[in-house]
Design a protein around this motif. Structure first.
Motif, PDB file in Angstrom:
ATOM      1  N   ASN A  39       0.858  -1.176   0.000  1.00 55.36           N
ATOM      2  CA  ASN A  39       0.000   0.000   0.000  1.00 55.36           C
ATOM      3  C   ASN A  39       0.900   1.235   0.000  1.00 55.36           C
ATOM      4  OD1 ASN A  39       0.501   0.994   2.760  1.00 55.36           O
ATOM      5  ND2 ASN A  39      -0.615  -0.812   3.454  1.00 55.36           N
ATOM      6  N   THR A  40       0.332   2.380  -0.290  1.00 55.28           N
ATOM      7  CA  THR A  40       1.158   3.576  -0.469  1.00 55.28           C
ATOM      8  C   THR A  40       1.856   3.997   0.820  1.00 55.28           C
ATOM      9  OG1 THR A  40      -0.825   4.932  -0.161  1.00 55.28           O
ATOM     10  CG2 THR A  40      -0.155   4.452  -2.428  1.00 55.28           C
ATOM     11  N   ASP A  41       1.220   3.779   1.988  1.00 49.00           N
ATOM     12  CA  ASP A  41       1.859   4.141   3.253  1.00 49.00           C
ATOM     13  C   ASP A  41       3.115   3.311   3.484  1.00 49.00           C
ATOM     14  OD1 ASP A  41      -0.064   6.033   3.782  1.00 49.00           O
ATOM     15  OD2 ASP A  41      -1.286   4.718   5.032  1.00 49.00           O
ATOM     16  N   GLY A  43       4.817   1.740   1.188  1.00 52.15           N
ATOM     17  CA  GLY A  43       5.775   2.106   0.150  1.00 52.15           C
ATOM     18  C   GLY A  43       6.552   3.360   0.493  1.00 52.15           C
ATOM     19  N   ASP A  44       5.861   4.372   1.003  1.00 52.82           N
ATOM     20  CA  ASP A  44       6.525   5.616   1.397  1.00 52.82           C
ATOM     21  C   ASP A  44       7.499   5.371   2.547  1.00 52.82           C
ATOM     22  OD1 ASP A  44       5.143   7.013  -0.506  1.00 52.82           O
ATOM     23  OD2 ASP A  44       3.681   7.878   0.889  1.00 52.82           O
ATOM     24  N   LEU A  45       7.078   4.556   3.512  1.00 55.28           N
ATOM     25  CA  LEU A  45       7.927   4.232   4.656  1.00 55.28           C
ATOM     26  C   LEU A  45       9.187   3.490   4.202  1.00 55.28           C
ATOM     27  CD1 LEU A  45       8.484   4.041   7.678  1.00 55.28           C
ATOM     28  CD2 LEU A  45       6.916   2.098   7.788  1.00 55.28           C
ATOM     29  N   PHE A  46       9.005   2.529   3.304  1.00 59.65           N
ATOM     30  CA  PHE A  46      10.141   1.773   2.766  1.00 59.65           C
ATOM     31  C   PHE A  46      11.152   2.701   2.100  1.00 59.65           C
ATOM     32  CE2 PHE A  46      11.814   0.078  -1.269  1.00 59.65           C
ATOM     33  CZ  PHE A  46      12.707  -0.867  -0.779  1.00 59.65           C
ATOM     34  N   ILE A 110       9.301  -4.748   6.790  1.00 58.91           N
ATOM     35  CA  ILE A 110       8.191  -3.829   7.043  1.00 58.91           C
ATOM     36  C   ILE A 110       6.908  -4.649   6.941  1.00 58.91           C
ATOM     37  CG2 ILE A 110       7.007  -1.742   6.297  1.00 58.91           C
ATOM     38  CD1 ILE A 110       9.718  -0.769   5.186  1.00 58.91           C
ATOM     39  N   VAL A 111       6.203  -4.768   8.034  1.00 55.44           N
ATOM     40  CA  VAL A 111       5.053  -5.668   8.148  1.00 55.44           C
ATOM     41  C   VAL A 111       3.880  -5.154   7.326  1.00 55.44           C
ATOM     42  CG1 VAL A 111       3.446  -6.777   9.753  1.00 55.44           C
ATOM     43  CG2 VAL A 111       5.810  -6.320  10.467  1.00 55.44           C
ATOM     44  N   SER A 112       3.272  -6.064   6.565  1.00 54.17           N
ATOM     45  CA  SER A 112       2.035  -5.776   5.842  1.00 54.17           C
ATOM     46  C   SER A 112       0.964  -6.742   6.334  1.00 54.17           C
ATOM     47  CB  SER A 112       2.243  -5.926   4.330  1.00 54.17           C
ATOM     48  OG  SER A 112       2.638  -7.244   4.023  1.00 54.17           O
ATOM     49  N   PRO A 113      -0.306  -6.502   6.013  1.00 54.65           N
ATOM     50  CA  PRO A 113      -1.352  -7.383   6.541  1.00 54.65           C
ATOM     51  C   PRO A 113      -1.131  -8.867   6.226  1.00 54.65           C
ATOM     52  CG  PRO A 113      -2.350  -5.407   5.635  1.00 54.65           C
ATOM     53  CD  PRO A 113      -0.888  -5.337   5.302  1.00 54.65           C
TER      54      PRO A 113
END
Length: 199
Positions: A39-41, A43-46, A110-113
């Protein structure tokens, strides 16, 4: 989602053939796990964190930082692709054209759902067995950062922040204030980098 072929563990060589350029996958205990698009959040954090770490490593000439499409060959049925990974200068001879022959010095997920169990359980154990000195789990959904450091006994121990700061030993001189990751907007990387470099 995990996949195996005919009940047989997938080898690292098979994994490299099956996962195409641009796809994100992990080989854990002979099973391939693929990820949904970020997701974009996330992606931005990465991008923010990878650029910060990459600029720090370049400035200090410590080695190289890799992004999420680089596989680390740990053994035949083990080939994770950390979201971010650091390899020290003296180990850069392990970097091959299509993969890294061995474990990173620092792995970041970075954890995703769809990766919660994989990042907190499966990859934690995979990295521990491979001797990865530090494992950083960044959970954007829970706004939590977990830094695990490998002890002399081979177990991971969670490092607690001191004065709001998590300090890395595997990446000498690098430290992070977890709240930076959740600020809106995030602080400018050049300002954060300057603060890290002056200590």
């Amino acid at each position: 989602m995990g996949t195996a072929t005919n009940g047989e563990p997938i080898t690292f060589e098979d994994f490299c053939l099956l996962i195409k350029d641009g796809e994100k996958g992990d080989l854990i205990d002979g099973v391939i796990y693929t990820s949904s698009p970020d997701n974009t959040d996330v992606g931005d954090l990465f991008v923010w964190l990878m650029r910060l770490m990459g600029d720090f490593v370049e400035e200090r000439e410590l080695g190289k930082v890799f992004g999420s499409r680089v596989a680390f060959r740990l053994d035949k049925p083990q080939g994770p692709e950390p979201d971010i990974a650091f390899v020290r200068t003296d180990r850069l001879h392990l970097v091959k054209r299509g993969y890294v022959e061995g474990a990173p010095d620092l792995a970041v997920e970075i954890v995703s759902p769809d990766s919660v169990e994989r990042d907190y359980v499966k990859k934690r154990e995979q990295y521990r067995r491979a001797g990865v000195p530090e494992y950083l789990i960044v959970d954007e959904m829970e706004q939590r950062v977990t830094l695990l450091k490998r002890t002399t006994s081979g177990a991971y121990r969670e490092a607690k922040p001191r004065k709001g700061v998590l300090r890395s030993q595997a990446l000498p001189g690098f430290w992070l204030r977890p709240e930076w990751l959740w600020q809106e907007p995030r602080p400018k990387k050049r300002i954060v980098l300057a603060e890290i470099l002056k200590t």
